[in-house]
Design a protein around this motif. Sequence first.
Motif, mmCIF file in Angstrom:
data_model
loop_
_atom_site.group_PDB
_atom_site.id
_atom_site.type_symbol
_atom_site.label_atom_id
_atom_site.label_comp_id
_atom_site.label_asym_id
_atom_site.label_seq_id
_atom_site.Cartn_x
_atom_site.Cartn_y
_atom_site.Cartn_z
ATOM 1 N N LYS A 75 48.565 28.857 39.051
ATOM 2 C CA LYS A 75 47.322 28.094 39.458
ATOM 3 C C LYS A 75 46.057 29.044 39.438
ATOM 4 C CE LYS A 75 49.839 24.687 42.420
ATOM 5 N NZ LYS A 75 50.141 24.339 43.774
ATOM 6 N N ASP A 76 46.197 30.191 39.943
ATOM 7 C CA ASP A 76 45.158 30.996 39.967
ATOM 8 C C ASP A 76 44.796 31.612 38.563
ATOM 9 O OD1 ASP A 76 44.732 30.568 42.635
ATOM 10 O OD2 ASP A 76 46.138 32.213 43.213
ATOM 11 N N ASN A 77 45.582 31.660 37.519
ATOM 12 C CA ASN A 77 45.166 32.188 36.340
ATOM 13 C C ASN A 77 43.762 31.708 35.833
ATOM 14 O OD1 ASN A 77 45.252 31.542 32.914
ATOM 15 N ND2 ASN A 77 46.388 33.306 33.551
ATOM 16 N N PHE A 78 42.946 32.598 35.261
ATOM 17 C CA PHE A 78 41.697 32.337 34.950
ATOM 18 C C PHE A 78 41.638 31.025 34.265
ATOM 19 C CE2 PHE A 78 38.274 33.065 31.669
ATOM 20 C CZ PHE A 78 37.314 32.380 32.333
ATOM 21 N N LEU A 79 42.372 30.802 33.129
ATOM 22 C CA LEU A 79 41.899 29.608 32.271
ATOM 23 C C LEU A 79 42.545 28.336 32.959
ATOM 24 C CD1 LEU A 79 42.616 30.587 28.900
ATOM 25 C CD2 LEU A 79 40.300 30.427 29.929
ATOM 26 N N VAL A 80 43.614 28.625 33.911
ATOM 27 C CA VAL A 80 44.069 27.320 34.637
ATOM 28 C C VAL A 80 43.166 26.893 35.756
ATOM 29 C CG1 VAL A 80 46.014 26.396 35.909
ATOM 30 C CG2 VAL A 80 46.472 27.826 34.058
ATOM 31 N N ARG A 81 42.852 27.910 36.540
ATOM 32 C CA ARG A 81 41.868 27.554 37.763
ATOM 33 C C ARG A 81 40.589 26.997 37.307
ATOM 34 N NH1 ARG A 81 41.199 33.706 38.527
ATOM 35 N NH2 ARG A 81 38.837 34.011 38.131
ATOM 36 N N THR A 82 39.973 27.423 36.089
ATOM 37 C CA THR A 82 38.755 26.887 35.666
ATOM 38 C C THR A 82 38.663 25.551 34.606
ATOM 39 O OG1 THR A 82 38.728 28.376 33.578
ATOM 40 C CG2 THR A 82 37.704 29.126 35.641
ATOM 41 N N ARG A 83 39.877 25.098 34.709
ATOM 42 C CA ARG A 83 39.973 23.864 33.640
ATOM 43 C C ARG A 83 38.967 22.853 33.993
ATOM 44 N NH1 ARG A 83 44.175 23.705 37.486
ATOM 45 N NH2 ARG A 83 44.541 21.878 38.488
ATOM 46 N N HIS A 244 40.369 41.914 35.745
ATOM 47 C CA HIS A 244 40.994 41.261 34.622
ATOM 48 C C HIS A 244 40.851 39.825 34.466
ATOM 49 C CE1 HIS A 244 44.150 41.230 31.326
ATOM 50 N NE2 HIS A 244 44.887 40.324 32.142
ATOM 51 N N GLY A 245 41.004 39.235 35.778
ATOM 52 C CA GLY A 245 40.867 37.652 35.968
ATOM 53 C C GLY A 245 39.599 37.087 36.100
ATOM 54 N N TYR A 246 38.534 37.742 36.112
ATOM 55 C CA TYR A 246 36.921 37.453 36.220
ATOM 56 C C TYR A 246 36.941 36.950 37.631
ATOM 57 C CZ TYR A 246 37.322 37.829 31.244
ATOM 58 O OH TYR A 246 37.559 38.380 30.066
ATOM 59 N N ASN A 247 37.457 37.550 38.536
ATOM 60 C CA ASN A 247 37.504 36.921 40.053
ATOM 61 C C ASN A 247 36.027 37.104 40.350
ATOM 62 O OD1 ASN A 247 38.162 36.232 42.648
ATOM 63 N ND2 ASN A 247 39.371 38.293 43.298
ATOM 64 N N GLY A 248 35.535 35.923 41.028
ATOM 65 C CA GLY A 248 34.319 35.710 41.536
ATOM 66 C C GLY A 248 33.176 35.619 40.459
ATOM 67 N N LEU A 249 33.530 35.359 39.171
ATOM 68 C CA LEU A 249 32.666 35.122 38.130
ATOM 69 C C LEU A 249 32.825 33.780 37.247
ATOM 70 C CD1 LEU A 249 32.646 38.828 36.547
ATOM 71 C CD2 LEU A 249 31.024 37.841 38.028
ATOM 72 N N ASP A 250 33.810 33.038 37.665
ATOM 73 C CA ASP A 250 34.252 31.725 36.891
ATOM 74 C C ASP A 250 32.888 30.986 36.368
ATOM 75 O OD1 ASP A 250 36.825 32.528 37.718
ATOM 76 O OD2 ASP A 250 36.913 30.726 39.017
ATOM 77 N N ASN A 251 32.029 30.543 37.087
ATOM 78 C CA ASN A 251 30.956 29.809 36.740
ATOM 79 C C ASN A 251 30.139 30.636 35.677
ATOM 80 O OD1 ASN A 251 30.928 27.106 38.289
ATOM 81 N ND2 ASN A 251 30.965 28.660 39.804
ATOM 82 N N GLU A 252 30.174 31.688 35.807
ATOM 83 C CA GLU A 252 29.242 32.564 34.802
ATOM 84 C C GLU A 252 29.902 32.686 33.489
ATOM 85 O OE1 GLU A 252 27.116 37.022 34.016
ATOM 86 O OE2 GLU A 252 28.118 36.583 36.071
ATOM 87 N N VAL A 253 31.191 32.995 33.421
ATOM 88 C CA VAL A 253 32.180 33.199 32.260
ATOM 89 C C VAL A 253 32.323 31.961 31.465
ATOM 90 C CG1 VAL A 253 34.344 34.047 31.475
ATOM 91 C CG2 VAL A 253 33.118 35.270 33.357
#
Length: 264
Positions: A75-83, A244-253
């Motif tokens: 669930k916390d994987n970068f692409l899964v959590r940002t779907r 590695h997982g862009y923690n805290g940067l989801d919206n920017e990335v």
Amino acid sequence: MNNLMKTGLGLILACCMPFTHAQSAPKVIDLTSRPGVIQRMLVLAPAQPKAAVILLAGGHGGLQISPDGNIHWGKDNFLVRTRQLFADQGFLVVVPDAPSDRLSPPFLRGSRETPEHVTDIKAVIAWIRSQTKAPVWLVGTSRGTQSAAYVATQLAPPDGPDGIALSSSILVDDREGASVLSMPVEKLKIPVLIVHHEQDGCHLCPYTLIPKLMNKLTDAPRKQLLSFTGGENIGNACNSAAHHGYNGLDNEVVGKMSTWMLAN
């Protein structure tokens, strides 16, 4: 035969729990990718998608998506959590699980560069093309970059993707498969987006090798590196809570990735 296999052949649609900001309720879709094998995926579909993204999680890739859309791993994987962020940008979003013949350990470990895996992703791409004429992007993170890059080297459009985006690419070979650098990515004739955190501490993903990867993309009609700094860095350097997982940067990335992919 397990419960997933008993769903039968063809397409099986089931509504899932709605997301607060979803443009339409997410759905679980099961399709037959190979004889006797069901490929399950979670789908978020805006009314008029600008493009489609297939989000390939890292790690072992066994999300264990239930019929109601609950994700039991990753669930916390970068692409899964940002779907949902990708859906909000206008993408038709598809998050594939491991196929029904790999729903137990080691899941996709050691199998991302196999004909069977290519066939499964090919079936997902074909399903998307039956739903929309919009471009289809394969987007992988960490181990998912092995899947995205390998499939793209094996399948040209329309069977393959119209572009790929690789975040936190695996750049060092190990016992689970070849690195993206070891694949024949120089033959790719589709747009390629490389996304990487400059402080990625995962030993398989050193930022120092990114220039070598960019230089190898000789035939890509469009290529771009999006690099990031900052954010949070917690725990294991190869996990989603670290750089590695862009923690805290989801919206920017996601925002910068989406802008580039939609710029065709």
